[in-house]
Design a protein around this motif. Structure first.
Motif, PDB file in Angstrom:
ATOM      1  N   SER A  94      36.988  36.799  27.220  1.00 49.65           N
ATOM      2  CA  SER A  94      36.670  38.071  26.566  1.00 49.65           C
ATOM      3  C   SER A  94      35.537  38.728  27.350  1.00 49.65           C
ATOM      4  CB  SER A  94      36.232  37.824  25.123  1.00 49.65           C
ATOM      5  OG  SER A  94      34.986  37.126  25.104  1.00 49.65           O
ATOM      6  N   GLN A  95      35.255  39.972  27.039  1.00 47.21           N
ATOM      7  CA  GLN A  95      34.126  40.626  27.699  1.00 47.21           C
ATOM      8  C   GLN A  95      32.830  39.896  27.376  1.00 47.21           C
ATOM      9  OE1 GLN A  95      34.480  43.217  29.999  1.00 47.21           O
ATOM     10  NE2 GLN A  95      32.424  42.459  30.450  1.00 47.21           N
ATOM     11  N   THR A  96      32.705  39.384  26.152  1.00 48.58           N
ATOM     12  CA  THR A  96      31.514  38.601  25.794  1.00 48.58           C
ATOM     13  C   THR A  96      31.424  37.351  26.650  1.00 48.58           C
ATOM     14  OG1 THR A  96      31.592  39.435  23.531  1.00 48.58           O
ATOM     15  CG2 THR A  96      30.358  37.394  23.899  1.00 48.58           C
ATOM     16  N   ASP A  97      32.550  36.645  26.841  1.00 47.48           N
ATOM     17  CA  ASP A  97      32.557  35.451  27.693  1.00 47.48           C
ATOM     18  C   ASP A  97      32.091  35.798  29.105  1.00 47.48           C
ATOM     19  OD1 ASP A  97      33.629  33.966  25.572  1.00 47.48           O
ATOM     20  OD2 ASP A  97      35.692  34.212  26.289  1.00 47.48           O
ATOM     21  N   ILE A  98      32.572  36.905  29.619  1.00 50.56           N
ATOM     22  CA  ILE A  98      32.203  37.333  30.977  1.00 50.56           C
ATOM     23  C   ILE A  98      30.709  37.664  31.047  1.00 50.56           C
ATOM     24  CG2 ILE A  98      32.555  39.135  32.720  1.00 50.56           C
ATOM     25  CD1 ILE A  98      35.522  39.223  31.667  1.00 50.56           C
ATOM     26  N   ASN A  99      30.234  38.383  30.047  1.00 50.22           N
ATOM     27  CA  ASN A  99      28.821  38.783  30.039  1.00 50.22           C
ATOM     28  C   ASN A  99      27.878  37.594  29.915  1.00 50.22           C
ATOM     29  OD1 ASN A  99      29.731  41.428  30.129  1.00 50.22           O
ATOM     30  ND2 ASN A  99      29.326  41.839  27.976  1.00 50.22           N
ATOM     31  N   LEU A 100      28.307  36.539  29.226  1.00 47.40           N
ATOM     32  CA  LEU A 100      27.434  35.388  28.969  1.00 47.40           C
ATOM     33  C   LEU A 100      27.623  34.241  29.958  1.00 47.40           C
ATOM     34  CD1 LEU A 100      27.577  35.287  25.072  1.00 47.40           C
ATOM     35  CD2 LEU A 100      25.795  36.251  26.533  1.00 47.40           C
TER      36      LEU A 100
ATOM     37  N   ASN B 118      26.535  32.563  32.630  1.00 47.11           N
ATOM     38  CA  ASN B 118      25.327  32.524  33.448  1.00 47.11           C
ATOM     39  C   ASN B 118      25.313  31.410  34.492  1.00 47.11           C
ATOM     40  OD1 ASN B 118      24.049  34.710  32.109  1.00 47.11           O
ATOM     41  ND2 ASN B 118      23.590  33.347  30.402  1.00 47.11           N
TER      42      ASN B 118
ATOM     43  N   ILE C 141      33.820  32.385  36.661  1.00 47.59           N
ATOM     44  CA  ILE C 141      33.274  33.695  36.331  1.00 47.59           C
ATOM     45  C   ILE C 141      31.938  33.827  37.064  1.00 47.59           C
ATOM     46  CG2 ILE C 141      32.510  35.252  34.509  1.00 47.59           C
ATOM     47  CD1 ILE C 141      34.262  33.640  32.561  1.00 47.59           C
TER      48      ILE C 141
ATOM     49  N   GLY D 105      30.549  38.962  36.795  1.00 46.33           N
ATOM     50  CA  GLY D 105      31.547  39.827  36.178  1.00 46.33           C
ATOM     51  C   GLY D 105      32.939  39.681  36.759  1.00 46.33           C
ATOM     52  N   GLU D 106      33.055  38.962  37.866  1.00 51.85           N
ATOM     53  CA  GLU D 106      34.359  38.728  38.486  1.00 51.85           C
ATOM     54  C   GLU D 106      34.979  37.464  37.885  1.00 51.85           C
ATOM     55  OE1 GLU D 106      35.890  40.705  40.815  1.00 51.85           O
ATOM     56  OE2 GLU D 106      34.217  42.083  40.458  1.00 51.85           O
TER      57      GLU D 106
END
Length: 132
Positions: A85-91, A93, A117, A120-121
């Motif tokens: 998800s976008q949240t998974d991508i954003n988090l 680290n 990940i 963001g890629e």
């Protein structure tokens, strides 16, 4: 390609089912492209919409990396596909840690997929199940 024994794959699915409707999470030790051990963890968010490893589990995963092992973090998507998800991508680290997602969108046909990940890629990593 990463190889996972059927018993480890089943452990991920069983953990996801036991925590539903919330997301589950945990981590895995990898060596030579194979999952060697699965470590279920507590999702301290206790949410159907996200997960967070606790400090103790995050430090244990870091210790595996310090010891030269590969690390994979896994979590479930109780009602959505096995894709970040976008949240998974954003988090995400830890770009050196494989991200594994267990989908229970179709409870009779769970899906497990793996991704790298970084910044963001997103790049899918083939996951082979070893029935041997």
């Amino acid at each position: 390609m990463v190889t996972i024994k059927r018993e480890h794959w089943q452990a991920l699915v069983d953990h996801a089912r036991s925590e539903a409707p919330n997301e589950c999470c945990g981590y895995m030790r990898l060596a030579d492209g194979r999952v060697e051990e699965v470590f279920p963890a507590e999702n301290i968010r206790r949410s159907p919409y996200g997960y967070e490893l606790g400090f103790k589990d995050l430090m244990a995963a870091n210790e595996l990396e310090d010891q030269g092992f590969g690390v994979a973090i896994y979590h479930s998507h109780p009602r959505s596909p096995a894709e970040p998800s976008q949240t998974d991508i954003n988090l995400a680290n830890y770009p050196n840690w494989l991200q594994v997602i267990v989908s229970l969108a179709d409870p009779e046909r769970p899906v497990v997929r793996a991704f790298w990940i970084n910044g963001g890629e997103v790049r899918e990593e083939p996951l082979a199940i070893d029935d041997g």
